[in-house]
Motif scaffolding. Structure first.
Motif, mmCIF file in Angstrom:
data_model
loop_
_atom_site.group_PDB
_atom_site.id
_atom_site.type_symbol
_atom_site.label_atom_id
_atom_site.label_comp_id
_atom_site.label_asym_id
_atom_site.label_seq_id
_atom_site.Cartn_x
_atom_site.Cartn_y
_atom_site.Cartn_z
ATOM 1 N N GLN A 192 1.909 8.644 10.563
ATOM 2 C CA GLN A 192 2.298 9.902 11.196
ATOM 3 C C GLN A 192 3.811 10.134 11.100
ATOM 4 N N SER A 193 4.579 9.056 11.138
ATOM 5 C CA SER A 193 6.037 9.174 11.155
ATOM 6 C C SER A 193 6.623 9.402 9.773
ATOM 7 N N PHE A 194 6.050 8.767 8.754
ATOM 8 C CA PHE A 194 6.669 8.784 7.429
ATOM 9 C C PHE A 194 5.766 9.346 6.329
ATOM 10 N N PHE A 213 0.855 -1.180 0.000
ATOM 11 C CA PHE A 213 0.000 0.000 0.000
ATOM 12 C C PHE A 213 0.896 1.237 0.000
ATOM 13 N N THR A 214 0.311 2.399 -0.042
ATOM 14 C CA THR A 214 1.085 3.644 -0.035
ATOM 15 C C THR A 214 0.591 4.545 1.089
ATOM 16 N N LEU A 215 1.497 5.406 1.570
ATOM 17 C CA LEU A 215 1.140 6.400 2.571
ATOM 18 C C LEU A 215 0.633 7.658 1.869
ATOM 19 N N LEU A 263 9.759 5.643 15.994
ATOM 20 C CA LEU A 263 9.478 5.857 14.576
ATOM 21 C C LEU A 263 9.372 7.338 14.216
ATOM 22 N N PRO A 264 8.690 8.183 15.009
ATOM 23 C CA PRO A 264 8.674 9.611 14.673
ATOM 24 C C PRO A 264 10.075 10.225 14.651
ATOM 25 N N MET A 265 10.959 9.797 15.568
ATOM 26 C CA MET A 265 12.314 10.329 15.552
ATOM 27 C C MET A 265 13.082 9.871 14.317
ATOM 28 N N MET A 266 12.860 8.641 13.892
ATOM 29 C CA MET A 266 13.470 8.160 12.656
ATOM 30 C C MET A 266 13.013 9.018 11.473
ATOM 31 N N GLY A 267 11.718 9.330 11.435
ATOM 32 C CA GLY A 267 11.210 10.189 10.367
ATOM 33 C C GLY A 267 11.803 11.581 10.415
#
Length: 441
Positions: free
Chosen positions: A216-218, A22-24, A114-118
């Motif tokens: 939300q992250s990516f 799928f896609t974001l 995950l948000p920090m990775m983004g």
């Protein structure tokens, strides 16, 4: 007391489980596989930003390293401490074709890491200070690595196989780092490390809450055009045998290689079987003959290595200087036997059992299936059809097919060889300068 060996049983290789695609919101492609019992997750961004896509030598490699050297608001030390408090860290796979940034964590901390990775992907700072420090570190580490015979032999066979201008063939040297400019790295980051040029790989226990955090992250990362690989140079013609003489070395390194190995080619699965017979496992012919029976080396192996746009197949062995000639002769002899003679049924059945067990074991659990999909993203092939072909080949390949594949891929006319060490000079070799001489090592 048993008077005959136990019967050989072939493991059943399962079909590859399907992955969800799928896609974001920003168009970032996602390949996801859930179904893991434990509350864990693996997230990995895979960009088409490896060597075949780079705008100059070492640009991809340096961009990868600088990505984690700080953001607009946090230093590299801050980032390391942040992830450590959650018992994890970001990791970067060492692959040729893509640039990868991943993390493994539990459900408890996924909303923090995950948000920090983004954020890191979106706002990596690429400062002059970090760039200069990294260049110095790379140059020093390279000087240390080049004093190691094994490292140098590997570098030389890649250069011989592909050529020094090929993305898969060139190597780093201290003076090459001097040509790099930070503006190159920043431009490459902007043009390649975005959602339009990436695939997000997810594996673990997935649910709506986890997927919401992923979005939300990516899902807000900037996007752009998909990168296109550069035109790969033609592999140059060179002498078949190259030698670096190091008279004080106690051993000699033998490395052989040939390019032109494509994972999408109909021969590839058969080549995997041939490689196993030749030198790919402990019971292989090279191991039995040269190590077990003659005791000429502690270790010798053959290996098939594939990339997105090419691949190579060759032998590596480390031998005492006085055994150099004998080992080279036996390597050639085993290749000739495979080209001329049919493999005995008993040997082929043993290899079938080994390979079927190895492949089945690699698919034991959801993560095993997931990582097959990950490999297909990196190398750009269809994973279900490839695994089916590999499984069928392992079970059905004939001695005649093995001989035919050996005649193509074990032909010495298409093979490069590098010998490095203290063995005597080989008459037909093309002698080349020790690459460390220019470094004063």
């Amino acid at each position: 007391m048993r008077k005959s060996p136990p019967p050989i049983h072939l493991a059943t290789i399962p079909a590859l489980l399907p992955a969800e695609r799928f896609t974001l919101a920003n168009g970032l492609k996602v390949v996801a596989m859930g179904g893991v019992d434990a509350p864990v997750i693996r997230a990995e961004l895979i960009w088409d930003a490896g060597r075949p896509f780079e705008t100059g030598k070492l640009v991809s490699d340096l961009t990868d390293d600088l990505l984690l050297e700080g953001t607009d608001r946090l230093t590299a030390a801050d980032l390391e401490a942040y992830f450590e408090q959650y018992g994890t860290q970001l990791d970067q796979a060492d692959v040729m074709d893509t640039s990868n940034l991943g993390i493994s964590t539990t459900h408890r901390w996924v909303g923090e890491v995950l948000p920090m990775m983004g954020e890191i992907v979106a706002s990596s700072s690429f400062t002059e200070e970090s760039f200069n420090r990294l260049i110095r570190q790379r140059q020093q580490r390279l000087r240390e690595n080049l004093s190691d015979n094994d490292t140098l032999a590997f570098r030389l066979i890649t250069e011989a196989t592909y050529g020094t201008d090929h993305p898969y063939g060139y190597n780093s040297y201290p003076d090459l780092y001097e040509t790099l400019q930070l503006d190159q790295i920043r431009a490459y980051y902007r043009s390649h490390y975005h959602a339009g040029n990436a695939t997000l790989f997810l594996a673990g226990q997935l649910n709506d809450d986890i997927l919401k955090i992923v979005e939300q992250s990516f899902g807000g990362l900037p996007t752009g055009e998909r990168a296109v690989a550069v035109d790969l140079p033609t592999i140059p013609k060179r002498p078949r045998l190259l030698q670096v003489s190091r008279p004080r070395a106690e051993q000699s390194m033998i490395r052989t290689g040939r390019a032109g190995i494509d994972i999408r080619h109909p021969d590839h699965a058969a080549l995997v079987v041939l490689d196993t017979i030749y030198g790919g496992y402990f019971g292989s012919r090279l191991m039995r003959n040269i190590r077990e029976e003659k005791g000429l080396t502690y270790g010798i192996e053959s290996e098939v290595d594939t990339y997105r746009f090419d691949g190579d197949f060759g032998v590596s062995a480390d031998v005492a200087n006085e055994s150099l000639g004998a080992v080279r002769q036996e390597i050639a002899l085993e290749g000739e036997r495979l080209r001329q003679d049919l493999i005995e049924p008993s040997e082929l059945e043993m290899v079938r059992a080994y390979l079927s067990g190895t492949v089945a074991n690699s698919l034991d659990g959801v993560f095993g299936h997931a990582y097959r999909h990950r490999a297909a993203i990196i190398k750009d092939y269809e994973p279900h059809g490839y695994l089916q072909q590999l499984s069928q080949t392992i079970l059905e390949i004939t001695p005649e097919k093995i001989r035919k594949v050996a005649q193509r891929y074990l032909d010495p006319a298409g093979e490069w060889e590098v010998v490095l060490g203290g063995g005597g000079v080989i008459g037909e070799a093309g002698l080349i300068e020790d690459p460390t001489a220019r470094l004063g090592l």
